[in-house]
Design an enzyme around this catalytic site. Structure first.
Site, PDB file in Angstrom:
ATOM      1  N   CYS A 129      12.574   8.461   2.036  1.00  0.00           N
ATOM      2  CA  CYS A 129      14.009   8.325   2.142  1.00  0.00           C
ATOM      3  C   CYS A 129      14.629   8.960   3.353  1.00  0.00           C
ATOM      4  O   CYS A 129      13.965   9.475   4.214  1.00  0.00           O
ATOM      5  CB  CYS A 129      14.642   8.975   0.933  1.00  0.00           C
ATOM      6  N   ARG A 169      17.412   3.846   6.132  1.00  0.00           N
ATOM      7  CA  ARG A 169      16.238   4.608   5.683  1.00  0.00           C
ATOM      8  C   ARG A 169      15.949   4.364   4.207  1.00  0.00           C
ATOM      9  O   ARG A 169      14.936   4.827   3.690  1.00  0.00           O
ATOM     10  CB  ARG A 169      16.438   6.098   5.929  1.00  0.00           C
ATOM     11  N   PHE A 210      14.169   5.364  -0.899  1.00  0.00           N
ATOM     12  CA  PHE A 210      13.436   4.132  -0.622  1.00  0.00           C
ATOM     13  C   PHE A 210      12.250   4.148  -1.567  1.00  0.00           C
ATOM     14  O   PHE A 210      11.289   4.868  -1.355  1.00  0.00           O
ATOM     15  CB  PHE A 210      12.956   4.106   0.834  1.00  0.00           C
ATOM     16  N   ASN A 227      12.498  14.312   1.072  1.00  0.00           N
ATOM     17  CA  ASN A 227      12.049  13.140   1.815  1.00  0.00           C
ATOM     18  C   ASN A 227      10.577  13.338   2.104  1.00  0.00           C
ATOM     19  O   ASN A 227      10.207  14.277   2.789  1.00  0.00           O
ATOM     20  CB  ASN A 227      12.854  13.012   3.108  1.00  0.00           C
ATOM     21  N   GLY A 228       9.766  12.457   1.566  1.00  0.00           N
ATOM     22  CA  GLY A 228       8.331  12.578   1.791  1.00  0.00           C
ATOM     23  C   GLY A 228       7.578  12.281   0.524  1.00  0.00           C
ATOM     24  O   GLY A 228       8.085  11.593  -0.360  1.00  0.00           O
ATOM     25  N   GLU A 288      -7.401  -3.848  17.728  1.00  0.00           N
ATOM     26  CA  GLU A 288      -6.522  -3.145  18.652  1.00  0.00           C
ATOM     27  C   GLU A 288      -7.294  -2.634  19.841  1.00  0.00           C
ATOM     28  O   GLU A 288      -8.139  -1.772  19.723  1.00  0.00           O
ATOM     29  CB  GLU A 288      -5.828  -1.974  17.975  1.00  0.00           C
ATOM     30  N   GLN A 300      -8.377   0.844   7.130  1.00  0.00           N
ATOM     31  CA  GLN A 300      -9.472  -0.025   7.508  1.00  0.00           C
ATOM     32  C   GLN A 300     -10.522   0.089   6.418  1.00  0.00           C
ATOM     33  O   GLN A 300     -10.795   1.181   5.925  1.00  0.00           O
ATOM     34  CB  GLN A 300      -9.919   0.470   8.879  1.00  0.00           C
ATOM     35  N   LYS A 306     -13.260   2.770   6.386  1.00  0.00           N
ATOM     36  CA  LYS A 306     -12.904   4.188   6.353  1.00  0.00           C
ATOM     37  C   LYS A 306     -11.399   4.379   6.221  1.00  0.00           C
ATOM     38  O   LYS A 306     -10.762   4.889   7.138  1.00  0.00           O
ATOM     39  CB  LYS A 306     -13.422   4.891   7.607  1.00  0.00           C
ATOM     40  N   GLN A 345     -13.098   6.710  17.059  1.00  0.00           N
ATOM     41  CA  GLN A 345     -13.323   7.114  18.438  1.00  0.00           C
ATOM     42  C   GLN A 345     -14.080   6.038  19.155  1.00  0.00           C
ATOM     43  O   GLN A 345     -14.993   5.452  18.588  1.00  0.00           O
ATOM     44  CB  GLN A 345     -14.206   8.361  18.460  1.00  0.00           C
ATOM     45  N   CYS A 385     -25.328 -11.420  14.702  1.00  0.00           N
ATOM     46  CA  CYS A 385     -25.474 -10.063  14.159  1.00  0.00           C
ATOM     47  C   CYS A 385     -26.525 -10.057  13.071  1.00  0.00           C
ATOM     48  O   CYS A 385     -26.541 -10.925  12.202  1.00  0.00           O
ATOM     49  CB  CYS A 385     -24.137  -9.577  13.606  1.00  0.00           C
ATOM     50  N   CYS A 437     -24.038  -0.317  15.419  1.00  0.00           N
ATOM     51  CA  CYS A 437     -22.891  -0.631  16.269  1.00  0.00           C
ATOM     52  C   CYS A 437     -22.397   0.605  17.010  1.00  0.00           C
ATOM     53  O   CYS A 437     -21.984   0.542  18.161  1.00  0.00           O
ATOM     54  CB  CYS A 437     -21.726  -1.169  15.448  1.00  0.00           C
TER      55      CYS A 437
END
Lengths: 1478, 458
Positions: free
Chosen positions: A17, A47, A218, A238-239, A901, A944, A947, A953, A1112, A1118
């Site tokens: 919120c 918010r 929210f 908030n949190g 990405e 993902q 993980k 990395q 593959c 990998c």
């Protein structure tokens, strides 16, 4: 929670919120405060969230100091004269008779109800959803009935309220919002803009308050609940409290040892239970805090006890303050998670930020004695000339106001007060024992060898594979081993192999509503500090409370174990009764369930009768006639029984066990209540490995240390992926999903865990143990030369654990795409579909009541192709050849490929190799306006499959020149993707990012990728409300990326569970038609896809499978850059061996589409559209094994639409502000010679400014943009979030004023200049996370900025005058100049770029995280070039902002240069390029 | 590990060809520690270990490759010997290019790991270092008779002895080893290696009865009374016939007789009938591993010219490529797409020439159906013909007498526990499979031993 029903799960919620507080510091009430507080709340509406009816909202509210004049007046009008001392309860009644209950319970507590007032409401202000649930809102006026009651008035109010709540607890609608003589709460399911209209009281000029806390909610769901609006009785939050389940458990345990100065024991009993049921995390925190305060606990200490600043691993923390925290930690564990909380007890107001500074909290102090605290600047129009101070809270900081004395108390004031209030240091010295003090490191024991090692290894499933892949790497590297290509084995319950109980659990992780932590780069907040001993009375502060034995990790070594035991051994010299230990063997011969019960009864008796305080569970007694009960079961069951018997607070449980061999198994035991673990078998195995290779004592010590350390690191990772920082807040949390264990087991043994697909019961587990036991102890003579099982859990092994990618399947897949022969596909299909009870979908068979139709009647494959995508794999993780082949294939057939990405070269964006899906992940690598604009879909990856909750990395050796170029970094420099998106710590943050993206590319669909877990439905609903267009539910089977083995194996659920839950949760919340659903994770055949469709997915992605098509072979290397097939590698020699082609992928997609068509025809349906969400087409398999499991939750279906029906999920905010400016600038964009200057006033409501313009420019010119200053925009005021986001070359923004969070996030070019009137280091001029992921451009700010400045900057140049914590985190390129103080943890994970920091007070070095960077002076001859470079930048800063600081430095440059540090990565290979960043 | 980009595949050094054809010594020198480690270190450690998948014994290949690379020879020795009864032999005689090395991920582009040679290295090195196989002596009162001391028999004995079960082994010849001794020439498998294994088993409690043919010297019925179980590992040694005119002429030999005679000479057995090929032209007909053994034996026996006739091409040869290459190195000539039609004899009934005809393949497929090219006959002069056309089964009388079920090829039928239709009688190896690889006989022995142990010990 164990046996949570579907509906409970589907209608769960998380909330986040906007929040704030406004007060007159001198405590003078006025109506202005009321009006301004409401106005502030209105200005943060973006918010919050708005329900489907467009009006209801998720709730908002205000807490005011008691408006005495108004209330007295109201009473008077009813002919009631109120005495000086009175209280008013604000109550949501649902039935008339509740008023009488209220009254009578007040009377019983010496209180007198004098007046009940119906609160005047205007229901026109409500949306239909809210109106339907509107309670009867009344104020109840109460006065003390006697002298005693007068003295204890507040205490009696609390007691009465607790009793009333208990008496009426059956009615979920009944709720007391506040009941106090000091404050009152007005809240409800109403939008901030309508709250004044709704509560007519608030319009009365007589309604005066000296302060107000305000909150806009929210929530992820849309089912209105009036009582969940905030503020609560003492706070607004908030949190999200990530450790809530542990906190709740611990609260119950703590309540057993209470002694109050305010209440009698009898009264305390009446107050219990402390925490109200069915409440939000914030409400529970409120319950806890309120209880402490009402019992006279010091206001500031109470707050800091519940939400402590990081102290365990924070260097340079004041020693006395540390002593306070260490002392407090004996009684309290942190309520951990992102939190900005405003609190009050009527006299003090405080605002506090969580230890990691994950929420924004900004404040302004004015000349007219007001203090305004809020999530954003600009929520009230306050002229800058009125401002004395404009600041923000940093990580773990608190600010307070003492209304009695009219004083603002800053963080330092509060700490000063707290640390000197009691002799904490002395107490600790006297009472607390640190085990480490007794350890002689040089002589640490190496006595780890055990009898019957092999037998125990066999029983506890120590395979050779485990030794080779898990234990040996820990010995060698001191950290967990990494793997890749996901997990293709069945969940433990479906496996034919023995799997330890810990394998049945999947770790929970943070996504969207709360962020994971980076335990490496932000380790300053992490701690595994573990204590032993009783939890004493938490309500008093005495030296006795410090009586604890402490150690820095819950994983004990032999010496530590022995020291601990010596304190509890009556024969030892240092024996103390409070540490008395008792050993309990977990051995049993048969009847697991009853043996477990007997053991627990025995333990409880020994605790009660013999005073045992440290319970030692020991499974070393394995023998021919004795098996060990699974330790996790024992720990969990005992934890529950101890609590039920009211003795949990007395004891600590220590496990001496063979069951633990990695961080996951450790986490399971700790999560279900173990205090510490001595993994003897792991140590014995370690000893054996080292010893057999001829290692000496030194080697053994080092190996044991490494093994222990790698579990510690793993535990930190497991905690952090859930966003929890300390083990104390993780213990007892049960943060796991249990798949395939019976509800009975989970209910009994695993409190807190979600039981999913209820299945195996005690008898089944016992049968498995019997087999294992027989194998271990049998003397049938198979005298093996190599006695262990070879294993096959991580890698395929013949006739061991099932792997969906078996050699046969890989061969079949590659053959069929090579030959393009239907028979070969059939062969493959039969192999996969015939796998028999390995995946959840295998237990569901198709059935249809319709007659089959001719295949010609089914929709053509081209329509099906549109639903296909490849899963995100970045260029970098895979080779350019593989990346392009996938793009080309998907574009050819009309599906979509996903860039992953890591950027995509501009040349590709306009060809048939353009990935239609562009991903935005936490690293923001290569995320430029041109990249975003080239997308048909922009996918925000929140987690993902391989993980969830972790970062990644790309090691330097994989960063080739091409990759570096696309990612705007330097070749050879390691690139770190942080675990969280640093601009998404909560759901409203996600809404903001979606808004940013919808501005820069208004035509793209925004999708959000989540990972399957129990509760993902709630998250999905929230994501839909945050205006995403599509939600992807990723299964644990998938995931190609490199990840620690324990993450690949033990985090994330099969997609079937998550998909079905998300689909239904969206339906329950009337949001299904707003968004579309996609799934991925191990999809291989047409049948898989059809089942996914039936469970609610409209589109389907292929990850691992797609790679197999390209050659593959699931080598799982990998992460080593050694892919022999040229796929997951950047090595030229290997890429030459790439044999993939787009045709192969197309062949496969064609096979699958045709397969789907055949299945549809056989079911009698013409299109996928017709079967989506139609779960009646699935039936559970009818065989004995399948019948053990309950798949009803997967097949569950609520009524409602099954598909997305809206062209797009349009945000509430239409951004007319910038649309207008785009109109004005369109001429300049089309004809850049026509430069233009635009002037505007801006407010915090105008968010993401610059994105629309940048998007328009990128559409035509790509990332090149326009010539400098083509469009110049002069703004006045306070900019909303994300000013200058994704800014492109050609736009210059000059803001006269200041800005909020995310300034210049993802900036690629152009310039932003922020110059407030109140300028310089002392004044905040922009919020958190500015320049996140910027790839270029310039930012000059004449003021200081918030946390995580320039995080992941990879190209921007910036000058600011001060920053918060974690500045330049993960930076990879660019130049940052800071002319003032920085916060702590500067340069964590910074692998590229440079920073100049002006440090006159010589404090900077303490704030630097020196792991990757070094700071050096530049006042030397050899740094001349650098000096001149800095000088140029400073001149520019002065020119743009008229900075006094820059001027004074320039005027005295020769001298001032001495105070600069140059911060650069230690490993920076590229020469320092002074032009970098320009 | 994964050093395959840095290190190329290197095979063990072969002895100079001119030297090696002078005797029956093994032609490979074997890896030393350095090369074994360097080669093992090339391993990818695949998530799907294709080599393991390609190995009939499911040897833990990647595991022991990593151990060799990491210098843990002892553990490698244990692990290699766990699943294989005689890894040092398998490393020498397995057609790795068809099995593990053929399946190796690196095979296509980077050169497979030299798995076989490393396998041999591990156990040889282990023996050198005195590592033992941990036999713990006979620990039960159960006893099993093993008929035949070939690979299946040795394998079953190994695993039974490991289980502590006593084994009496009956061998009709004067030396143990069966096919390993008689069928595989010494240049591929040094006989000392075979006998060493036999010794190990004897030390572990094996009682070996040589020159004891069951059905002749030993009565099968007696065996049944005396033992708790019987394992038949009697092989399949009847040579397949070409069914052409003249194939029974003098100077025409069956491969097994040819090889056996040579071996017997090497072992200096008394009762030998040497086959003299000195300075003669030898035609070997067939293209399998046995054919290669014959041609190379002939070379070593001093033949003037050795030609191998095969009805397919080199790609279609069922045996190991390695052996084909070795044969070429050693001067053997090959005539592909050639099949014998008739053997012509001289007046003494000795073969003097073979009429050969050309063949071709249907559909260009190297394993496709073979068609004879009409009118392509050609007479080729030869001195000696050796047929290596594979083997079939000659049933001993007791099998028939006891009505042990056999199939249409006379092969003994067993169930999944390797038990024949006669209770307590087990069989494995070529007598149940037909002529097949040593590794499969080893597998049968291992699995049969497990089943027998399970039955006898519960």
């Amino acid at each position: 929670m164990a046996l949570m029903t579907n509906m409970e799960l589907l209608t769960g919620y998380r909330d986040n919120c906007g929040f704030g507080a406004l007060a007159n510091i001198k405590n003078i009430p006025s109506h202005n405060i009321v009006e301004d507080a409401i106005k502030s709340l209105e200005r943060m509406m973006h918010r919050g969230a708005i329900a489907a009816d467009g009006k209801s909202g998720d709730g908002s509210g205000l807490l005011f100091s008691l408006p005495v004049e108004f209330l007295k007046n109201e009473a008077k009008e009813a002919n009631v004269d109120l005495p000086e001392l009175f209280a008013v309860a604000m109550v949501f009644f649902s039935k008339e008779e509740q008023v009488e209950v209220f009254k009578s319970l007040c009377e019983q507590n010496d209180l007198n109800v004098v007046f009940v007032r119906k609160v005047p409401l205007d229901t026109k202000a409500l949306g239909s959803l809210a109106l339907g649930k509107l309670p009867d809102i009344k104020q109840v006026y109460v006065v003390p009935n006697s002298l005693i009651a007068t003295k204890k008035f507040d205490a009696m109010l609390y007691l009465a309220r607790k009793e009333i709540e208990k008496a009426l607890s059956a009615d979920d609608e009944f709720y007391i919002t506040s009941f106090s003589s000091k404050v009152i709460v007005y809240k409800g399911l109403v939008m901030p803009t309508h709250i004044k209209e709704f509560y007519k009281d608030l319009n009365s000029k007589k309604f005066k308050a000296s302060f107000a806390l305000f909150h806009q909610r929210f929530s992820t769901n849309t089912l209105p609940k009036w009582r969940l609006a905030q503020p609560f009785r003492t706070l607004a939050h908030n949190g999200e409290i990530n450790s809530i389940s542990a906190n709740r458990y611990n609260a119950i345990a703590k309540c057993e040892s209470l002694l109050s100065e305010v209440y009698t024991q009898e009264e305390l009993r009446r107050i219990m239970p402390l925490l109200q049921a069915n409440n939000s995390d914030s409400a529970s925190l409120d319950n806890m805090l309120e209880f402490l305060l009402i019992n006279g606990f010091d206001f500031f200490k109470a707050v800091r006890a519940l939400i402590p600043a990081p102290w365990q691993n924070a260097p340079h923390l004041d020693a006395k303050l540390r002593a306070f925290y260490e002392y407090t930690s004996a009684c309290f564990e942190a309520w951990d998670g992102p939190a900005a909380v405003t609190v009050t007890n009527g006299r003090y107001i405080g605002c506090i930020l969580d230890r990691n500074g994950l929420r924004p909290s900004k404040y302004i102090i004015t000349k007219d004695d007001r203090i305004l605290i809020a999530s954003e600047y600009g929520v009230l129009d306050i002229d800058e000339s009125q401002i004395i101070e404009r600041g923000r809270l940093q990580s773990g900081q608190m600010i307070g106001v003492d209304l009695k004395f009219g004083k603002v108390l800053k963080n330092d004031d509060i700490n000063e007060y707290i640390k000197s209030s009691k002799p904490y240091s002395e107490w600790l010295t006297k009472h607390m024992v640190h085990i480490q003090e007794f350890v002689d490191s040089a002589k640490e024991s190496v006595d780890y060898a055990i009898q019957n090692l092999v037998q125990k290894q066999l029983y506890f499933n120590y395979t050779y594979e485990l030794i080779d892949m898990v234990i040996r790497p820990s010995i060698e590297d001191g950290k967990e081993n990494t793997g890749s290509m996901g997990d293709d084995t069945p969940v433990a319950a479906f496996s034919k192999e023995f799997r330890p109980i810990c394998d049945f659990f999947k770790q929970k992780f943070a996504q969207v509503t709360n962020p994971p932590i980076d335990p490496l780069r932000e380790k300053i907040v992490m701690s595994l500090n573990t204590g032993f001993g009783e939890t004493h009375n938490i309500l008093t502060e005495t030296g006795e409370n410090a009586k604890r034995i402490k150690t820095h990790s819950p994983i004990l070594t032999k010496d530590k174990l022995e020291i601990l035991l010596s304190f509890g051994d009556s024969k030892s010299a240092q024996y103390e009764a409070c540490y008395k230990n008792g050993f309990f063997s977990t051995g049993f011969s048969s009847e697991l369930e009853s043996s477990l019960e007997e053991l627990c009864v025995k333990v409880v008796q020994t605790v009660k009768k013999d005073g045992v305080r440290i319970i030692i569970l020991d499974d070393r007694n394995l023998a021919t006639d004795e098996k060990a009960m699974p330790m996790a079961m024992v720990v969990g069951r005992l934890n529950k029984v101890l609590l039920e018997n009211g003795v949990r607070h007395l004891v600590s449980t220590l496990c001496i066990t063979g069951e633990v061999y990695d961080s996951h198994s450790s986490a399971v035991l700790l999560g279900f209540g173990a205090q510490a673990i001595f993994p003897y078998l792991l140590y014995a195995t370690t000893y054996d490995i080292v010893e057999s290779k001829g290692g000496d004592e030194h080697d053994i010590r080092a190996a044991i240390k490494n093994v222990q350390h790698s579990i510690d690191l793993g535990l930190q990772k497991i905690l952090s992926k859930m966003g929890i920082a300390t083990i104390a807040s993780y213990r007892n949390s049960g943060l796991f999903d249990a798949i395939g264990l019976s509800g009975n087991i989970v209910d009994k043994c695993f409190v807190g865990a979600h039981a999913m697909v209820s299945g195996l019961d005690f008898a089944d587990i016992e049968a498995k143990l019997n087999i294992q036991h027989k194998k271990a102890v049998s003397k049938d003579g198979s005298n093996k030369i190599f006695p262990l099982e070879i294993g096959g859990f991580y890698k395929y092994s013949y006739e061991k654990e099932f792997h969906d990618y078996s050699p046969a399947v890989v061969y079949a897949m590659q053959k069929m795409v090579e030959t393009n022969n239907k028979e070969d596909y059939e062969h493959f299909k039969n192999l996969v579909n015939g796998r028999d009870g390995k995946m959840i979908r295998d237990f569901l068979t198709l059935k249809s009541s319709q007659k089959p139709i001719a295949i010609e009647q089914v929709e053509p494959k081209e329509k099906i192709f549109k639903r296909f995508a490849t899963a995100a794999m970045s260029l970098g993780s895979i080779s350019p050849e593989a990346h392009e082949a996938l793009a080309k294939a998907m574009n050819t057939i009309g599906g979509m490929s996903n860039s992953g990405e890591g950027g995509e070269s501009p040349e590709r964006l306009k060809t048939d190799c353009n990935s239609k899906i562009k991903q935005v992940a936490s690293g923001r690598f290569g995320v430029t306006p041109g990249y975003l604009r080239s997308a048909v879909e922009i996918q925000i990856k929140l987690a993902q499959g391989a993980k969830p909750g972790e970062g990644g990395q790309l090691p330097g050796h994989k960063v080739t020149p091409l990759i570096a170029k696309l990612r705007f970094t330097v070749p050879g420099v390691t690139l770190i993707s942080p675990p969280p998106h640093h601009d998404i710590y909560s759901i409203e943050d996600l809404a903001q990012l979606i808004f940013d993206l919808k501005q820069v590319n208004p035509t793209a669909k925004i999708s959000v990728k989540l990972v399957s877990t129990a509760g993902v439905g709630t998250i999905a609903a929230g994501v839909a409300k945050a205006y995403a267009d599509k939600i992807i539910i990723s299964g644990s089977e998938g995931g190609t990326g490199a990840a620690p083995l324990t993450s690949i194996k033990f985090a994330g659920n099969p997609w079937e569970l998550g998909l079905s839950e998300a689909h239904n949760a969206l339906k329950v919340n009337h949001l299904r038609d707003f968004v579309s659903l996609e799934t991925d994770g191990g999809l291989k055949t047409g049948l898989d896809v059809v089942k996914a469709a039936i469970l609610g997915a409209e589109s389907y992605a292929f990850g691992t499978g797609a790679l197999v098509l390209l050659g593959c072979k699931i080598l799982r290397v990998c992460h080593l850059n050694k892919c022999t097939e040229g796929i997951a590698t950047q090595e030229e020699a290997l890429r030459d061996n790439f044999h993939g082609t787009a045709e192969k992928v197309i062949n496969y997609m064609t096979f699958i589409a045709e397969d789907i068509r055949e299945i549809l025809a056989s079911l009698g349906y013409k299109s996928l559209d017709e079967i989506i969400g139609k779960t009646e087409l699935l039936a559970t398999l009818d065989n004995e094994f399948a019948k053990k499991f309950d798949f009803s939750s997967v097949l569950f279906s609520v009524d409602g639409p099954n598909k997305c029906a809206k062209p797009s999920n349009e945000p509430f905010d239409k951004n007319e502000f910038e649309k207008e400016i785009v109109e004005e600038a369109i001429g300049a964009i089309r004809n850049p010679a026509n430069k233009i200057v635009i002037e505007r006033d801006i407010t915090n409501l105008n968010r993401s400014f610059g994105a629309r313009l940048s998007g328009e420019i990128a559409k035509i010119y790509g990332d090149d943009g326009l010539a400098e200053d083509t469009i110049k925009i002069k703004l006045r005021g306070i900019a909303g979030q994300s000013l200058g986001v994704f800014l492109i070359n050609g736009i210059s923004i000059y803001l006269s004023g200041y800005a909020n969070d995310y300034v210049c996030k993802g900036m690629h070019g152009g310039k932003v200049v922020i110059s407030p009137k109140l300028k310089g280091e002392e004044f905040a001029a922009a919020g958190n996370t500015c320049l996140y992921g910027a790839t270029g451009g310039e930012l000059f700010i004449n003021g200081s900025v918030g946390e995580r400045f320039a995080v992941r900057n990879s190209g921007a140049l910036s000058v600011v005058e001060g920053t918060g914590d974690h500045a330049c985190e993960y930076m990879t390129r660019g130049t940052v100049v800071i002319l003032g103080k920085t916060g702590i943890n500067f340069g964590a994970g910074m692998t590229g770029g440079i920073a100049f920091v002006y440090d006159k007070d010589k404090e900077f070095i303490d704030r630097l995280n020196g792991e990757l960077v070094l700071a050096k002076r530049i006042d030397t001859d050899e740094s001349d070039e650098v000096m001149q470079h800095l000088k140029k930048i400073l001149k520019k800063h002065y020119t743009e902002t008229k900075s006094d600081k820059a001027l004074s430095i320039l005027n005295n440059f020769r001298e001032e240069i001495r105070y600069f540090w140059l911060v650069m990565p230690k490993a920076m290979k590229a020469p320092l390029n002074p032009r970098e960043g320009n | 590990m994964q050093s395959f980009l840095k290190n190329d595949r290197v095979e063990p050094k072969k002895k100079n060809v001119l030297q090696r054809i002078k005797n029956f010594e093994e032609i490979y020198e074997g890896f030393d520690e350095h090369s074994a480690r360097a080669q093992a270190d090339r391993c990818v450690q695949c998530g799907i270990p294709y080599c393991h998948n390609g190995c009939p014994l499911d040897n833990y290949i990647p595991q022991w490759l990593k151990l060799v690379s990491g210098k843990d020879f002892k553990l490698a020795f244990k692990m290699s010997n766990e699943s294989s009864p005689f890894p040092e032999i398998m490393g020498r005689v397995c057609p790795q290019d068809k099995l593990c090395e053929g399946a190796c991920t690196l095979n296509s582009a980077f050169g497979a790991i030299t798995i076989g040679s490393i396998e041999t290295f591990i156990t040889e090195e282990g023996f050198k270092n005195g590592f033992n196989l941990g036999f713990q002596g006979i620990r039960t009162d159960k006893k099993v008779a093993v008929v035949g001391s070939g690979p299946a028999g040795l394998s079953v004995a190994t695993f039974l002895l490991r289980a502590g079960i006593g084994v009496d082994m009956y061998e009709k010849e004067a030396f143990a080893g069966g096919l390993l001794t008689w069928g595989i020439p010494g240049f591929k498998l040094n006989k000392e290696t075979v006998f060493k294994r036999v010794e190990i088993l004897k030390n572990a409690g094996l009682e070996l009865y040589l020159n004891s043919e069951v059905g002749k010297e030993i009565d099968f019925g007696e065996l049944r009374k005396k033992y708790d179980a019987i394992f038949l590992g009697i092989g399949a040694r009847r040579s397949n016939r070409a069914n052409i005119v003249g194939e029974d002429s003098k100077n025409v030999y069956q491969a097994m007789d040819f090889l056996g005679a040579a071996q017997k000479k090497e072992l200096k057995l008394d009762r030998i009938e040497p086959i003299d090929v000195q300075d003669k032209i030898v035609a070997v007909i067939g293209g399998g591993d046995t054919a290669m053994d014959c041609v190379r034996t002939a070379v070593r026996e001093g033949a003037k010219k050795v030609i191998c006739y095969y009805r397919r091409d080199a790609d279609g040869m069922p045996g190991s490529k390695k052996e084909y290459k070795n044969a070429i190195e050693e001067g053997v000539e090959f005539s592909f797409f050639t099949a014998p039609k008739e053997i012509l004899t001289d007046s003494n009934g000795r073969a003097r020439s073979v009429v050969m005809q050309k063949t071709k393949l249907e559909n260009q497929n190297s394993r496709g159906k073979i068609v004879i090219v009409e009118g392509s006959e050609e007479e080729i002069k030869i001195d000696i013909v050796v047929f290596a056309l594979g083997f079939g089964m000659d049933l001993p009388a007791f099998v028939t007498a006891e009505k042990i079920k056999t199939d249409e090829w006379n092969q003994i039928v067993v169930d999944k526990n390797y038990e024949t239709t006669l209770g307590g009688v087990y069989a494995g190896g070529d007598c149940f499979r037909g002529a097949n690889l040593v590794v499969n006989a080893a597998l049968d022995g291992r699995e049969a031993a497990k089943a027998i142990a399970m039955k006898l010990l519960g």
